[in-house]
Design a protein around this motif. Structure first.
Motif, short mmCIF file in Angstrom:
data_model
loop_
_atom_site.label_atom_id
_atom_site.label_comp_id
_atom_site.label_asym_id
_atom_site.label_seq_id
_atom_site.Cartn_x
_atom_site.Cartn_y
_atom_site.Cartn_z
N VAL A 74 11.26 -15.96 -34.12
CA VAL A 74 10.77 -15.39 -35.30
C VAL A 74 10.21 -16.31 -36.21
CG1 VAL A 74 12.64 -13.89 -35.03
CG2 VAL A 74 12.98 -15.87 -36.45
N GLY A 75 9.99 -17.56 -35.85
CA GLY A 75 9.20 -18.26 -37.04
C GLY A 75 10.10 -19.01 -37.75
N ALA A 76 11.37 -19.25 -37.61
CA ALA A 76 12.13 -19.96 -38.55
C ALA A 76 12.08 -21.37 -38.13
CB ALA A 76 13.81 -19.36 -38.38
N GLU A 77 11.86 -22.17 -39.24
CA GLU A 77 11.70 -23.54 -39.01
C GLU A 77 12.87 -24.13 -38.67
OE1 GLU A 77 10.14 -27.18 -41.75
OE2 GLU A 77 9.87 -25.26 -42.58
N TYR A 78 13.98 -23.67 -38.87
CA TYR A 78 15.21 -24.51 -38.75
C TYR A 78 16.15 -23.23 -37.95
CZ TYR A 78 13.61 -28.25 -41.55
OH TYR A 78 12.80 -28.99 -42.28
N TYR A 79 16.80 -23.70 -36.98
CA TYR A 79 17.79 -22.81 -36.21
C TYR A 79 19.07 -22.52 -36.97
CZ TYR A 79 21.22 -26.18 -34.61
OH TYR A 79 22.33 -27.05 -34.65
N THR A 80 19.43 -23.33 -37.75
CA THR A 80 20.35 -23.21 -38.69
C THR A 80 20.34 -21.97 -39.70
OG1 THR A 80 19.61 -24.95 -40.27
CG2 THR A 80 21.20 -25.65 -38.54
N PHE A 81 19.16 -21.55 -39.99
CA PHE A 81 18.67 -20.40 -40.79
C PHE A 81 19.42 -19.14 -39.96
CE2 PHE A 81 15.69 -16.93 -41.67
CZ PHE A 81 16.11 -16.58 -43.04
N ILE A 82 19.36 -19.03 -38.73
CA ILE A 82 19.99 -18.20 -37.98
C ILE A 82 21.40 -18.26 -38.27
CG2 ILE A 82 20.24 -17.09 -35.91
CD1 ILE A 82 17.37 -17.05 -36.72
N SER A 83 22.19 -19.26 -38.04
CA SER A 83 23.48 -19.32 -38.36
C SER A 83 23.74 -18.88 -39.73
CB SER A 83 23.80 -20.85 -38.10
OG SER A 83 25.24 -20.82 -38.63
N GLN A 84 23.20 -19.28 -40.62
CA GLN A 84 23.26 -18.94 -42.10
C GLN A 84 23.31 -17.45 -42.25
OE1 GLN A 84 20.21 -20.96 -44.36
NE2 GLN A 84 21.39 -22.95 -44.50
N LEU A 85 22.29 -16.85 -41.68
CA LEU A 85 22.25 -15.36 -41.55
C LEU A 85 23.58 -14.80 -40.97
CD1 LEU A 85 18.52 -14.67 -40.94
CD2 LEU A 85 19.72 -14.74 -43.14
N GLU A 86 24.14 -15.30 -39.86
CA GLU A 86 24.90 -14.56 -39.08
C GLU A 86 26.39 -14.79 -39.76
OE1 GLU A 86 24.62 -16.29 -35.16
OE2 GLU A 86 23.01 -15.00 -34.69
N THR A 87 26.49 -15.59 -40.76
CA THR A 87 27.56 -16.02 -41.48
C THR A 87 27.60 -15.11 -42.77
OG1 THR A 87 27.09 -18.12 -42.25
CG2 THR A 87 28.40 -17.88 -40.34
N GLY A 88 26.36 -14.53 -43.28
CA GLY A 88 26.26 -13.72 -44.46
C GLY A 88 25.90 -14.45 -45.48
N ARG A 89 25.20 -15.70 -45.42
CA ARG A 89 24.67 -16.37 -46.50
C ARG A 89 23.06 -16.35 -46.42
NH1 ARG A 89 27.81 -21.61 -44.45
NH2 ARG A 89 26.10 -21.19 -43.13
N GLY A 90 22.64 -15.28 -46.84
CA GLY A 90 21.13 -14.97 -46.76
C GLY A 90 20.90 -13.39 -46.02
N ARG A 91 19.64 -13.30 -46.04
CA ARG A 91 18.99 -11.86 -45.54
C ARG A 91 17.82 -12.14 -44.63
NH1 ARG A 91 19.41 -7.51 -50.37
NH2 ARG A 91 17.83 -6.62 -48.80
N VAL A 92 17.63 -11.23 -43.78
CA VAL A 92 16.22 -11.28 -43.07
C VAL A 92 15.39 -10.99 -44.12
CG1 VAL A 92 14.99 -10.37 -41.34
CG2 VAL A 92 17.36 -10.89 -40.98
N PRO A 93 14.11 -11.64 -44.56
CA PRO A 93 13.04 -11.61 -45.21
C PRO A 93 12.66 -10.00 -44.87
CG PRO A 93 13.13 -13.71 -44.70
CD PRO A 93 13.94 -12.85 -43.74
#
Length: 99
Positions: free
Chosen positions: A42-61
Motif C-alpha cells: 500500500v506504499g506505507a513508509e513504515y510497517y508500524t503504520f499498519i499496526s497503528q491502524l489495526e489498533t484503532g489509532r488512525g484511519r486508512v486515507p
C-alpha cells in the motif's frame, strides 16, 4: 473546510476505531499478508503504520482505499462500505441501514 462532527462520545468513536482496526486485521490475515507485506503493497513508509491502524489509532486515507482493497484482494466498494461502518457510522446508517 468541513470539520466532520460525529454525534458520538469520544469513547464511542474510539471503540468504533478499534472495531475498524479489527476489520482491517481480519482482512489482512485472510489475505495471508504480514504487516510488513501489506505496508509495502500500500506504499506505507513504515510497517508500524499498519499496526497503528489495526489498533484503532488512525484511519486508512481515503485516497488510498483502492490500493488497500487491491492489496487485500477485496472489492473496493465492499472495502469502503466496511470501513464506513467504523469511520462514518452516521452516513453508513443513512445509506445502508435498510439493507
Amino acid at each position: 473546510m468541513y470539520a466532520h462532527v460525529q454525534r458520538l462520545t469520544s469513547e464511542e468513536v474510539q471503540e468504533l476505531r478499534r472495531e475498524g482496526g479489527r476489520f482491517l486485521k481480519d482482512l489482512r490475515e485472510k489475505s495471508g499478508l504480514s504487516q510488513r507485506q501489506l505496508a509495502a503493497q500500500v506504499g506505507a513508509e513504515y510497517y508500524t503504520f499498519i499496526s497503528q491502524l489495526e489498533t484503532g489509532r488512525g484511519r486508512v486515507p481515503p485516497d488510498r482505499y483502492r490500493v488497500w482493497a487491491t492489496a487485500l484482494g477485496v472489492d473496493p466498494r465492499e472495502f469502503v462500505k466496511g470501513l464506513m461502518r467504523f469511520y462514518d457510522p452516521l452516513t453508513y446508517e443513512i445509506l445502508f441501514d435498510s439493507e
